[in-house]
Motif scaffolding. Structure first.
Motif, short mmCIF file in Angstrom:
data_model
loop_
_atom_site.label_atom_id
_atom_site.label_comp_id
_atom_site.label_asym_id
_atom_site.label_seq_id
_atom_site.Cartn_x
_atom_site.Cartn_y
_atom_site.Cartn_z
N LEU A 128 44.16 -21.38 67.77
CA LEU A 128 44.24 -20.93 66.85
C LEU A 128 43.02 -20.97 66.30
CD1 LEU A 128 48.38 -20.08 66.43
CD2 LEU A 128 46.46 -18.59 67.68
N GLY A 129 43.05 -19.75 65.18
CA GLY A 129 41.62 -21.08 64.23
C GLY A 129 40.50 -19.37 64.24
N LYS A 130 40.35 -19.51 62.90
CA LYS A 130 39.40 -18.69 62.07
C LYS A 130 38.23 -18.18 63.54
CE LYS A 130 40.16 -19.64 57.78
NZ LYS A 130 40.95 -20.82 57.22
N GLN A 131 37.86 -16.90 63.08
CA GLN A 131 36.41 -16.69 63.71
C GLN A 131 35.16 -18.17 62.75
OE1 GLN A 131 37.52 -14.59 62.36
NE2 GLN A 131 38.24 -12.72 63.51
N GLY A 132 34.47 -18.99 64.08
CA GLY A 132 33.23 -19.84 63.45
C GLY A 132 34.36 -21.31 63.54
N ALA A 133 35.40 -21.21 63.60
CA ALA A 133 36.47 -22.53 63.85
C ALA A 133 36.15 -23.03 65.21
CB ALA A 133 37.63 -22.22 64.02
N GLY A 134 35.16 -22.84 66.23
CA GLY A 134 35.30 -23.88 67.13
C GLY A 134 35.71 -23.20 68.40
N LYS A 135 36.76 -21.84 68.18
CA LYS A 135 37.44 -21.96 69.21
C LYS A 135 36.64 -22.20 71.37
CE LYS A 135 39.61 -18.61 68.28
NZ LYS A 135 38.62 -18.14 66.56
N GLY A 136 35.81 -21.26 70.73
CA GLY A 136 35.18 -21.39 71.80
C GLY A 136 34.55 -22.62 72.90
N THR A 137 33.08 -23.36 72.18
CA THR A 137 32.93 -24.64 72.32
C THR A 137 34.62 -25.85 72.92
OG1 THR A 137 31.83 -24.03 70.79
CG2 THR A 137 32.08 -26.97 71.75
N VAL B 24 51.05 -25.77 73.89
CA VAL B 24 50.82 -26.23 72.96
C VAL B 24 50.35 -24.73 72.60
CG1 VAL B 24 49.12 -27.05 73.84
CG2 VAL B 24 50.02 -27.63 71.56
N ALA B 25 50.44 -24.89 70.78
CA ALA B 25 49.66 -23.54 70.32
C ALA B 25 48.38 -24.84 69.17
CB ALA B 25 50.57 -22.79 69.71
N VAL B 26 47.59 -24.77 69.63
CA VAL B 26 46.55 -25.55 68.65
C VAL B 26 45.46 -24.87 67.21
CG1 VAL B 26 44.77 -27.60 67.78
CG2 VAL B 26 45.88 -26.93 70.21
N ASN B 27 46.07 -25.20 66.16
CA ASN B 27 45.60 -24.23 65.36
C ASN B 27 44.17 -25.48 64.71
OD1 ASN B 27 44.48 -22.22 62.92
ND2 ASN B 27 45.95 -23.24 62.19
N ILE B 28 42.30 -24.97 64.84
CA ILE B 28 41.89 -25.31 63.70
C ILE B 28 41.81 -24.33 63.07
CG2 ILE B 28 39.93 -26.28 65.06
CD1 ILE B 28 40.08 -24.83 67.20
N ASP B 29 41.84 -25.79 62.19
CA ASP B 29 41.84 -25.62 60.66
C ASP B 29 40.48 -26.36 60.49
OD1 ASP B 29 42.87 -24.73 58.37
OD2 ASP B 29 43.15 -26.43 57.54
N VAL B 30 39.62 -24.92 59.21
CA VAL B 30 38.72 -25.06 58.57
C VAL B 30 38.60 -24.19 57.91
CG1 VAL B 30 36.15 -24.39 58.94
CG2 VAL B 30 37.30 -25.42 60.94
N PHE C 103 37.20 -31.99 68.98
CA PHE C 103 37.25 -32.67 70.50
C PHE C 103 38.63 -33.69 70.55
CE2 PHE C 103 36.87 -34.02 75.01
CZ PHE C 103 37.80 -32.77 75.41
N GLU C 104 38.19 -35.21 70.19
CA GLU C 104 39.43 -35.90 70.37
C GLU C 104 40.90 -35.21 69.90
OE1 GLU C 104 37.10 -39.65 69.42
OE2 GLU C 104 35.62 -39.36 70.80
N ARG C 105 40.70 -35.11 68.30
CA ARG C 105 41.83 -35.05 67.56
C ARG C 105 42.72 -33.09 68.44
NH1 ARG C 105 38.74 -33.44 62.72
NH2 ARG C 105 38.02 -35.00 61.76
N ILE C 106 42.40 -33.12 69.26
CA ILE C 106 42.66 -31.72 70.24
C ILE C 106 43.63 -31.97 71.11
CG2 ILE C 106 42.38 -29.64 71.13
CD1 ILE C 106 40.29 -28.70 69.05
N VAL C 107 42.77 -33.06 71.92
CA VAL C 107 43.14 -33.73 73.20
C VAL C 107 44.85 -34.85 72.69
CG1 VAL C 107 42.35 -35.60 74.48
CG2 VAL C 107 40.91 -33.83 74.06
N LYS C 108 43.93 -35.30 71.74
CA LYS C 108 45.63 -36.27 71.45
C LYS C 108 46.40 -35.94 70.78
CE LYS C 108 46.23 -39.99 68.06
NZ LYS C 108 45.17 -40.51 66.95
N ALA C 109 46.18 -34.29 70.12
CA ALA C 109 47.26 -33.48 69.61
C ALA C 109 47.93 -32.90 71.38
CB ALA C 109 46.98 -32.59 69.14
#
Ligand code: AMP
Length: 222
Positions: free
Chosen positions: A11-20, A113-119, A208-214
């Motif tokens: 999850l995350g706003k457009q431009g938060a980097g979800k695709g990458t 898990v649902a990861v919210n990428i917060d930007v 990416f490292e933060r997400i993998v850790k989570a």
């Protein structure tokens, strides 16, 4: 049923980097990556009636209607379907209805898990306005960090262009819809105990490292 591969929603706003980040996660965990936006863009580029209808919504910054989106995703996610055991979903679900439908479709084995990428909004506004994307491999660039040669992708040689929905009006509408339609999903996943919030500001590798850790913490990896 035992499963070794994670089932992840980004999850995350457009431009938060979800695709990458989704592409990297898919490679890291050996799981499928499903981007509904990408799927619609491919179908629009192929000129199918379905794709052209979806493109009308996309170019205006509107959401494609729920029943259409769920129909497409259901084909991919049904047990025994092409996505297989583990997956990372990028851009789906985007409404509470879609989140509930996702739970219905994957009853065989729920999300890990649902990861919210917060930007913050100011940062995504700059990223979206300057974003340029490879038509072929979808690698993301920025006007301040273009490919080495004349808007030709460094990775695959494809043409690097601005997305049709990265216009000022469409960006405003997409961010507005994010607040009204997608933010409620964050609470939905929090209540189910699968939400993690990750700081999405910084270099792609760091995030990416933060997400993998989570994710590893959620799926019990050391
Ligand atoms: P994205 O590439 O995820 O930014 O999606 C681009 C556009 O595709 C969105 O602005 C919507 O118009 C449409 N779209 C993608 N995923 C969904 C979804 N889950 N529900 C509704 N519309 C979607």
């Amino acid at each position: 049923m035992t499963r070794t591969k994670p089932r992840v929603v980004l999850l995350g706003k457009q431009g938060a980097g979800k695709g990458t980040q989704a592409a990297r996660l898919a490679e890291h965990y050996g799981i499928a990556h499903l981007s509904t936006g990408e799927l619609f863009r491919e179908r629009a580029a192929a000129g199918t009636a379905f794709g052209l209808e979806a493109k009308r919504y996309m170019d205006a910054g509107e959401l494609v209607p729920d029943d259409i989106v769920v129909g497409v995703v259901e084909e991919c996610l049904a047990p025994g379907g092409p996505l297989g055991d583990g997956f990372v979903l990028d851009g789906f679900p985007r409404t509470l209805y879609q989140a509930r439908e996702l739970d219905r479709v994957i009853t065989d084995s729920p999300l890990d898990v649902a990861v919210n990428i917060d930007v913050p909004r100011e940062i995504v506004l700059d990223r979206l306005a300057g974003r340029r994307v490879c038509e072929q491999c979808q690698r993301v660039y920025h006007v301040n960090m273009p490919p080495a040669h004349d808007w030709t992708c460094d990775t695959c040689g494809g043409r690097v262009v601005q997305r049709d929905d990265d216009t000022e009006e469409a960006i405003d509408r997409r961010l507005e819809l994010y607040e009204t339609e997608t933010v409620p999903i964050i609470d939905y996943y929090r209540e189910r105990g699968v939400l993690v919030v990750v700081d999405g500001v910084g270099e792609g590798e760091e995030v990416f490292e933060r997400i993998v850790k989570a994710i590893d913490a959620r799926i019990g990896c050391p």
